[in-house]
Design a protein around this motif. Structure first.
Motif, PDB file in Angstrom:
ATOM      1  N   TYR B  57       7.880   0.889  -5.277  1.00 24.18           N
ATOM      2  CA  TYR B  57       6.537   1.088  -5.602  1.00 24.18           C
ATOM      3  C   TYR B  57       6.204  -0.529  -6.295  1.00 24.18           C
ATOM      4  O   TYR B  57       6.820  -0.875  -7.238  1.00 24.18           O
ATOM      5  N   ASP B  59       3.838  -2.698  -8.633  1.00 24.22           N
ATOM      6  CA  ASP B  59       2.849  -2.776  -9.790  1.00 24.22           C
ATOM      7  C   ASP B  59       1.768  -3.702  -9.471  1.00 24.22           C
ATOM      8  O   ASP B  59       0.654  -3.227  -9.636  1.00 24.22           O
ATOM      9  N   ARG B  60       1.935  -4.804  -9.065  1.00 26.81           N
ATOM     10  CA  ARG B  60       1.041  -5.660  -8.725  1.00 26.81           C
ATOM     11  C   ARG B  60       1.058  -6.599  -7.405  1.00 26.81           C
ATOM     12  O   ARG B  60       2.296  -6.900  -7.114  1.00 26.81           O
ATOM     13  N   ARG B  82      -4.191   0.790  -0.076  1.00 22.48           N
ATOM     14  CA  ARG B  82      -4.170   2.184  -0.951  1.00 22.48           C
ATOM     15  C   ARG B  82      -4.537   2.252  -2.438  1.00 22.48           C
ATOM     16  O   ARG B  82      -4.863   2.954  -2.749  1.00 22.48           O
ATOM     17  N   ALA B  83      -3.836   1.033  -3.037  1.00 23.33           N
ATOM     18  CA  ALA B  83      -4.479   0.962  -4.424  1.00 23.33           C
ATOM     19  C   ALA B  83      -4.930  -0.316  -4.845  1.00 23.33           C
ATOM     20  O   ALA B  83      -4.290  -1.191  -5.463  1.00 23.33           O
ATOM     21  N   GLU B  85      -6.821  -1.242  -6.954  1.00 22.94           N
ATOM     22  CA  GLU B  85      -6.888  -1.850  -8.335  1.00 22.94           C
ATOM     23  C   GLU B  85      -5.582  -2.432  -8.961  1.00 22.94           C
ATOM     24  O   GLU B  85      -5.557  -2.931  -9.807  1.00 22.94           O
ATOM     25  N   ARG B  86      -4.652  -2.271  -8.090  1.00 23.40           N
ATOM     26  CA  ARG B  86      -3.500  -3.168  -8.082  1.00 23.40           C
ATOM     27  C   ARG B  86      -3.337  -4.459  -7.382  1.00 23.40           C
ATOM     28  O   ARG B  86      -2.500  -5.095  -7.414  1.00 23.40           O
ATOM     29  N   GLN B 187       1.353   0.396  -0.751  1.00 20.50           N
ATOM     30  CA  GLN B 187       1.608   0.068  -2.126  1.00 20.50           C
ATOM     31  C   GLN B 187       3.200   0.084  -2.352  1.00 20.50           C
ATOM     32  O   GLN B 187       3.605  -0.171  -3.507  1.00 20.50           O
TER      33      GLN B 187
END
Lengths: 199, 500
Positions: B57, B59-60, B82-83, B85-86, B187
């Motif tokens: 996974y 994080d950034r 998917r993410a 915000e990351r 992600q």
């Protein structure tokens, strides 16, 4: 992705050590769309002079090697920049496999994701194949991925190792993204546990 | 290299497999000493296949203005990130450094790359540090600067110098475009566990020796493929003695030794660097983060697959002569002689390189006369780099016939430098003071040299044609580059006023 199972072709030697991906495709071509023909820019500045004329003694310009689908590389082939365009250019030019003693890490990963097989053989084996290809540019090399073998023009069989997942991906022409999405539940469960505090 | 250990199958990892899908249990259930790499790897493991592939996974995810093809891959599938915000975005590869106006970019392809990043990030709600945003910069400069890159994180970016962020005690590595699309969509990323290498640099660095010289020395020692397949942890008193910015320079060039990533254990310097940065945790979250981060360094007795020991006192200010970062010699040294090389292939390669680079065997490095100087890049474009270069430039004049550029690594670095008056020092010495971007490190924005020009560069790669077809690149520290700008040729910074 197009699967890779086996391949029989003559091989073009580009066996200098530490050939970097800046040589394989210069940076000025990186803004081209994915679907462009990147093959024309494969080793652009070594293949063509400043006026755009072919450099006659560069291996890719030798008549016998223009149709080669295998590249014989030196140590640390395609090191440096992560540009996947290097694989797109190699593929666009017509190659489907590279045999070398070692590879730039990111290039080898990118290759597998584009149906191009990176084969690691000992330096002596690559030297023998290179000598055979220079002696007889039409001489064919056979690559068998299920058996993990390379057979030289003289019949010598070299076995190679490959990551099992990479092998499967190539054999099936795996759509890795679609495959990962079958694990959506696992990812979602991980995200719930991992949580906001790991942000 | 003094010792070699092959412990590829880590017993701790095998045991941890029973705790699959529980990143928190793993650490409690495993008594074996772990490396920092192991701790970060396990914590991000979503699942592990029988064949050893691990889904990690992320994080950034940092993205830049070369990412358009990945968004196109997603669009064709009808898949959204998917993410979001990351994900953090900034244009760096294709931006000009003489203007901040995207519509002034003359080349339509380059302008298209910058505009498509803006469009794609707006469409998906991704934070975009745009050209006129005060937070723009080279992606590997702004990640740490904004506090986005933190200890224990797994960070990726479609750029090989992502290893930079490992300086904060993170696992950070570059990926290809198909992988970028994969991370955008899921992600996550499939990886096989790399091997681990610890490079220990003990002792005190000499006068005029910088982090850049340390990494050039390391690459010259282990070779440009010396760390292929490994993640490097840099350790030892000389590494702990480096500033955070020095550690960023060090980790940045890990890829030039072939490494998947490079990292330095977080310590009080790391925490002080991160405190109060915009994206760093605040309040009780900061306290909780600190507790986690303090547990990250490799445990005493942790096993690495390979150990390399280097004596800090043996490192001199370095200059590269060839077309590989491993071709580095001390600043008071000479160009090596191909005839002393036994390997005929290597000898031929050196002779080809000499022809391209315009070199003769045995010539002193100090005789390399420069046409241009480039101070900047994700390797050496941070504020300390500019302070060090300004320390040399102060009161001097760029040599006649030399064009010298200073390209700050980020808009923030530029503002800080201007607040300190560094821009005035550079300008009065005859340097050009420019806007932030990757610029001449790789010339994707068209900022390149002319055939035959020799360039002293603080960047990371001296590959043939890297800074323009026919251009001859010599890598060195910002101090050395500034000194070369004033002298018009390479000078050993240890003999230059203003060195430290």
């Amino acid at each position: 992705m197009e699967p890779f199972i086996s391949l029989r072709s003559n091989a073009v030697p580009l066996v200098q050590d530490n050939i970097d991906t800046d040589q394989i495709i210069p940076a000025r071509f990186l803004a081209r769309p994915r679907d462009d023909d990147h093959g024309i820019n494969f080793f652009r500045d070594l293949r063509f002079d400043a006026e755009g004329n072919e450099v006659s003694d560069f291996p890719l310009n030798q008549p016998a090697w223009r149709q080669a689908r295998i590249i014989l590389g030196g140590r640390n082939f395609a090191c440096g920049s992560s540009r996947e365009n290097a694989v797109w250019a190699l593929h666009g030019w017509g190659a489907r496999a590279v045999i070398a003693p070692s590879f730039g890490d990111i290039f080898a990963i990118n290759s597998v994701k584009n149906g191009v097989l990176p084969v690691i053989l000992p330096a002596e084996a690559v030297s023998a194949l290179t000598a055979a290809s220079i002696a007889e540019p039409e001489a064919e090399i056979a690559i068998d991925l299920p058996e993990q073998t390379v057979t030289g023009p003289d019949g010598t069989v070299y076995r190679f190792e490959i990551d099992p997942f990479a092998k499967r991906s190539l054999l099936e022409g795996l759509d890795e993204l679609a495959f990962t999405m079958t694990h959506e539940e696992d990812i979602a469960a991980f995200e719930r546990r991992f949580g906001r505090d790991n942000f | 290299m003094q010792e070699r250990q092959e412990n590829y199958t880590c017993a701790a990892l095998a045991k941890a497999r029973f705790c699959r899908n529980d990143p928190f249990m793993i650490q409690h259930a495993t008594p074996e000493p772990l490396t920092m790499f192991d701790k970060i790897w396990m914590r991000h493991r979503v699942l592990e296949r029988e064949d050893g592939q691990v889904l990690l996974y992320v994080d950034r995810h940092f993205i830049h203005d070369g990412t358009a093809p990945a968004f196109e891959m997603l669009r064709k599938r009808g898949v959204a990130p998917r993410a979001p915000e990351r994900i953090f975005a900034t244009p760096d590869h294709y931006v000009p450094t003489d203007t901040r106006e995207a519509d002034e970019i003359a080349n339509a392809e380059y302008r298209g790359m910058v505009e498509s990043l803006e469009r794609n990030t707006a469409e998906h709600g991704i934070r975009h540090f745009g050209l006129t945003d005060g937070g723009q910069g080279i992606v590997h400069v702004i990640g740490p600067e904004a506090g986005l890159s933190q200890p224990g994180m797994l960070l990726v970016c479609g750029d090989s110098h992502t290893s930079t962020h490992g300086a904060l005690g993170a696992l950070a590595f570059g990926i290809g475009m198909t992988e970028v699309a994969h991370v955008l969509a899921t992600q996550c990323l499939w990886q096989r566990r790399p091997r681990t290498m610890r490079i220990t640099v003990e002792g005190t660095l000499g006068f005029g020796v910088t982090a850049k010289d340390v990494i050039l020395h390391i690459i010259a020692t282990i070779g440009t493929a010396g760390a292929t397949g490994y993640v490097i942890e840099y350790a030892g008193s000389a590494i702990r003695g480096l500033s955070m910015e020095g550690r960023l320079t060090l980790c940045n060039m890990s890829i030039e030794a072939g490494a998947r990533a490079g990292m330095v254990a977080p310590d009080e310097k790391t925490f002080a660097y991160l405190a109060d940065r915009p994206y760093a945790p605040k309040g009780t979250e900061w306290d909780a983060a600190l507790a986690r981060w303090r547990a990250l360094p490799s445990d005493p007795g942790a096993q690495f697959d390979l150990e390399v020991m280097i004596d800090a006192a043996s490192i001199a200010p370095m200059v590269t002569w060839g077309n590989s970062p491993q071709d580095a010699v001390p600043a008071d040294g000479t160009i090596p002689d191909p005839m002393t090389t036994e390997d005929p292939g290597r000898r031929q390669a050196m002779e080809d390189c000499f022809a391209y680079m315009g070199l003769q065997a045995g010539m002193p490095v100090a005789e390399l006369r420069m046409d241009r100087v480039f101070i900047g890049s994700c390797t050496n474009g941070r504020i300390e780099d500019l302070r060090a270069a300004a320390g040399i430039a102060q009161g001097g004049k760029v040599a006649p016939g030399v064009t010298a550029w200073v390209v700050p690594g980020s808009a923030q670095v530029k503002r800080q430098a201007e607040a300190e008056g560094l821009d005035a020092i550079f300008k009065s010495a005859g340097f050009e003071w420019r806007e932030a971007g990757c610029s001449m490190c790789l010339g994707t924005n068209g900022e390149i040299g002319k055939p035959g020009q020799r360039i002293a560069s603080t960047s990371n790669r001296n590959f043939r044609g890297r800074q323009g077809a026919g251009v001859r690149t010599h890598l060195m520290s910002p101090e050395m580059a500034a000194a070369a700008a004033l002298a018009g040729h390479v000078v050993d910074v240890r003999h230059v006023k203003g060195a430290r």
